[in-house]
Design a protein around this motif. Sequence first.
Motif, PDB file in Angstrom:
ATOM      1  N   ASN A  40      28.000   6.115  18.896  1.00 47.83           N
ATOM      2  CA  ASN A  40      26.887   6.569  18.049  1.00 47.83           C
ATOM      3  C   ASN A  40      26.788   8.093  17.999  1.00 47.83           C
ATOM      4  OD1 ASN A  40      26.090   4.004  17.275  1.00 47.83           O
ATOM      5  ND2 ASN A  40      24.679   3.771  18.982  1.00 47.83           N
ATOM      6  N   LEU A  41      26.996   8.769  19.129  1.00 47.24           N
ATOM      7  CA  LEU A  41      26.954  10.234  19.150  1.00 47.24           C
ATOM      8  C   LEU A  41      28.066  10.795  18.267  1.00 47.24           C
ATOM      9  CD1 LEU A  41      25.957  12.983  20.172  1.00 47.24           C
ATOM     10  CD2 LEU A  41      27.417  12.661  22.192  1.00 47.24           C
ATOM     11  N   CYS A  42      29.256  10.241  18.383  1.00 50.61           N
ATOM     12  CA  CYS A  42      30.386  10.717  17.586  1.00 50.61           C
ATOM     13  C   CYS A  42      30.153  10.503  16.094  1.00 50.61           C
ATOM     14  CB  CYS A  42      31.670  10.027  18.031  1.00 50.61           C
ATOM     15  SG  CYS A  42      32.060  10.287  19.781  1.00 50.61           S
ATOM     16  N   ASN A  43      29.632   9.328  15.730  1.00 49.99           N
ATOM     17  CA  ASN A  43      29.332   9.043  14.327  1.00 49.99           C
ATOM     18  C   ASN A  43      28.262   9.987  13.789  1.00 49.99           C
ATOM     19  OD1 ASN A  43      30.872   6.686  13.176  1.00 49.99           O
ATOM     20  ND2 ASN A  43      30.258   5.847  15.141  1.00 49.99           N
ATOM     21  N   SER A  44      27.249  10.262  14.583  1.00 46.02           N
ATOM     22  CA  SER A  44      26.209  11.216  14.171  1.00 46.02           C
ATOM     23  C   SER A  44      26.796  12.610  14.002  1.00 46.02           C
ATOM     24  CB  SER A  44      25.080  11.254  15.195  1.00 46.02           C
ATOM     25  OG  SER A  44      24.418  10.022  15.234  1.00 46.02           O
ATOM     26  N   SER A  45      27.715  12.980  14.886  1.00 50.65           N
ATOM     27  CA  SER A  45      28.361  14.291  14.802  1.00 50.65           C
ATOM     28  C   SER A  45      29.202  14.404  13.530  1.00 50.65           C
ATOM     29  CB  SER A  45      29.228  14.530  16.031  1.00 50.65           C
ATOM     30  OG  SER A  45      28.441  14.544  17.192  1.00 50.65           O
ATOM     31  N   VAL A  46      29.881  13.336  13.153  1.00 47.10           N
ATOM     32  CA  VAL A  46      30.663  13.329  11.918  1.00 47.10           C
ATOM     33  C   VAL A  46      29.737  13.480  10.713  1.00 47.10           C
ATOM     34  CG1 VAL A  46      32.052  11.845  10.403  1.00 47.10           C
ATOM     35  CG2 VAL A  46      32.664  12.108  12.817  1.00 47.10           C
ATOM     36  N   GLN A  47      28.628  12.763  10.699  1.00 48.90           N
ATOM     37  CA  GLN A  47      27.660  12.899   9.597  1.00 48.90           C
ATOM     38  C   GLN A  47      27.120  14.332   9.522  1.00 48.90           C
ATOM     39  OE1 GLN A  47      27.049  10.613   7.284  1.00 48.90           O
ATOM     40  NE2 GLN A  47      28.504   9.267   8.305  1.00 48.90           N
ATOM     41  N   PHE A  48      26.838  14.922  10.691  1.00 48.21           N
ATOM     42  CA  PHE A  48      26.377  16.303  10.779  1.00 48.21           C
ATOM     43  C   PHE A  48      27.421  17.245  10.161  1.00 48.21           C
ATOM     44  CE2 PHE A  48      26.066  20.357  13.022  1.00 48.21           C
ATOM     45  CZ  PHE A  48      24.707  20.619  13.014  1.00 48.21           C
ATOM     46  N   ALA A  49      28.690  17.051  10.531  1.00 46.14           N
ATOM     47  CA  ALA A  49      29.768  17.905  10.023  1.00 46.14           C
ATOM     48  C   ALA A  49      29.936  17.745   8.518  1.00 46.14           C
ATOM     49  CB  ALA A  49      31.077  17.588  10.751  1.00 46.14           C
ATOM     50  N   ILE A  50      29.891  16.521   8.038  1.00 44.55           N
ATOM     51  CA  ILE A  50      30.054  16.278   6.595  1.00 44.55           C
ATOM     52  C   ILE A  50      28.993  17.035   5.802  1.00 44.55           C
ATOM     53  CG2 ILE A  50      29.818  14.512   4.797  1.00 44.55           C
ATOM     54  CD1 ILE A  50      31.257  12.578   6.767  1.00 44.55           C
ATOM     55  N   LYS A  51      27.766  17.023   6.262  1.00 47.52           N
ATOM     56  CA  LYS A  51      26.674  17.699   5.554  1.00 47.52           C
ATOM     57  C   LYS A  51      26.832  19.220   5.541  1.00 47.52           C
ATOM     58  CE  LYS A  51      23.268  14.145   6.445  1.00 47.52           C
ATOM     59  NZ  LYS A  51      22.138  13.731   7.256  1.00 47.52           N
ATOM     60  N   ARG A  52      27.511  19.778   6.523  1.00 49.76           N
ATOM     61  CA  ARG A  52      27.624  21.231   6.645  1.00 49.76           C
ATOM     62  C   ARG A  52      29.007  21.774   6.285  1.00 49.76           C
ATOM     63  NH1 ARG A  52      24.017  18.976   9.384  1.00 49.76           N
ATOM     64  NH2 ARG A  52      22.019  19.925   9.827  1.00 49.76           N
ATOM     65  N   ASP A  53      29.898  20.903   5.857  1.00 49.56           N
ATOM     66  CA  ASP A  53      31.255  21.295   5.483  1.00 49.56           C
ATOM     67  C   ASP A  53      31.255  21.764   4.026  1.00 49.56           C
ATOM     68  OD1 ASP A  53      33.993  21.621   5.228  1.00 49.56           O
ATOM     69  OD2 ASP A  53      34.436  19.467   5.294  1.00 49.56           O
ATOM     70  N   GLU A  54      30.689  22.939   3.801  1.00 47.51           N
ATOM     71  CA  GLU A  54      30.499  23.469   2.450  1.00 47.51           C
ATOM     72  C   GLU A  54      31.804  23.676   1.689  1.00 47.51           C
ATOM     73  OE1 GLU A  54      26.568  26.210   2.696  1.00 47.51           O
ATOM     74  OE2 GLU A  54      28.389  27.071   3.561  1.00 47.51           O
ATOM     75  N   ASN A  55      32.873  23.980   2.403  1.00 47.07           N
ATOM     76  CA  ASN A  55      34.149  24.286   1.747  1.00 47.07           C
ATOM     77  C   ASN A  55      35.124  23.112   1.758  1.00 47.07           C
ATOM     78  OD1 ASN A  55      33.364  26.983   1.167  1.00 47.07           O
ATOM     79  ND2 ASN A  55      33.737  27.496   3.309  1.00 47.07           N
ATOM     80  N   ASP A  56      34.634  21.923   2.097  1.00 43.79           N
ATOM     81  CA  ASP A  56      35.450  20.707   2.102  1.00 43.79           C
ATOM     82  C   ASP A  56      36.744  20.909   2.897  1.00 43.79           C
ATOM     83  OD1 ASP A  56      35.855  17.999   1.423  1.00 43.79           O
ATOM     84  OD2 ASP A  56      37.124  18.576  -0.278  1.00 43.79           O
ATOM     85  N   ILE A  57      36.594  21.381   4.112  1.00 47.21           N
ATOM     86  CA  ILE A  57      37.725  21.702   4.988  1.00 47.21           C
ATOM     87  C   ILE A  57      38.259  20.473   5.714  1.00 47.21           C
ATOM     88  CG2 ILE A  57      38.326  22.954   7.117  1.00 47.21           C
ATOM     89  CD1 ILE A  57      36.346  25.122   6.184  1.00 47.21           C
ATOM     90  N   PHE A  58      37.385  19.520   6.035  1.00 47.99           N
ATOM     91  CA  PHE A  58      37.745  18.445   6.950  1.00 47.99           C
ATOM     92  C   PHE A  58      37.960  17.098   6.281  1.00 47.99           C
ATOM     93  CE2 PHE A  58      35.081  21.351   9.552  1.00 47.99           C
ATOM     94  CZ  PHE A  58      36.055  21.740  10.470  1.00 47.99           C
ATOM     95  N   ARG A  59      38.835  16.319   6.936  1.00 51.05           N
ATOM     96  CA  ARG A  59      38.989  14.901   6.681  1.00 51.05           C
ATOM     97  C   ARG A  59      38.768  14.207   8.028  1.00 51.05           C
ATOM     98  NH1 ARG A  59      37.858  16.456   2.626  1.00 51.05           N
ATOM     99  NH2 ARG A  59      38.962  16.365   0.662  1.00 51.05           N
ATOM    100  N   TYR A  60      38.454  12.924   7.981  1.00 52.10           N
ATOM    101  CA  TYR A  60      38.017  12.217   9.188  1.00 52.10           C
ATOM    102  C   TYR A  60      38.775  10.914   9.355  1.00 52.10           C
ATOM    103  CZ  TYR A  60      34.253  15.463   8.256  1.00 52.10           C
ATOM    104  OH  TYR A  60      33.552  16.603   7.991  1.00 52.10           O
TER     105      TYR A  60
END
Length: 134
Positions: A15-35
């Motif tokens: 659950n912590l990891c999934n929340s962290s991924v959601q957090f990152a997706i919302k703040r990844d303004e430059n679309d840098i990451f894939r998961y």
Amino acid sequence: MESNKKIILFDGICNLCNSSVQFAIKRDENDIFRYAALQSETGRRLLEERSIDTKKVDSIILIEPNIAYYTKSTAALEIGKNLKGLRTISSILLWLPESFRNIVYDFIAANRYKWYGKKEACMIPTEDLKRKFI
């Protein structure tokens, strides 16, 4: 797979990891990451290609294709350097010795299921998020 994207491998049932991924997706303004979840076929293949033992690292890994991969606190802070609102603090915390950072990281990782719980199966992304998962 897009070769210019950084890949975040995460524990798909945490659950912590999934929340962290959601957090990152919302703040990844430059679309840098894939998961990808560590448990997924893609995650397992990427781990095997890099000879990463999930008995030693089982929570977060950042892969920069054709450059390097990062684990534990370094992965988390390298991710943070690319996210709105975390760039400065992540850059500063990277100055701390990795051995010290990883003591804190390992403590949280060892207790993440107890504190935050876990899912029976990996997260299934919504339709609009599917393009970010590999």
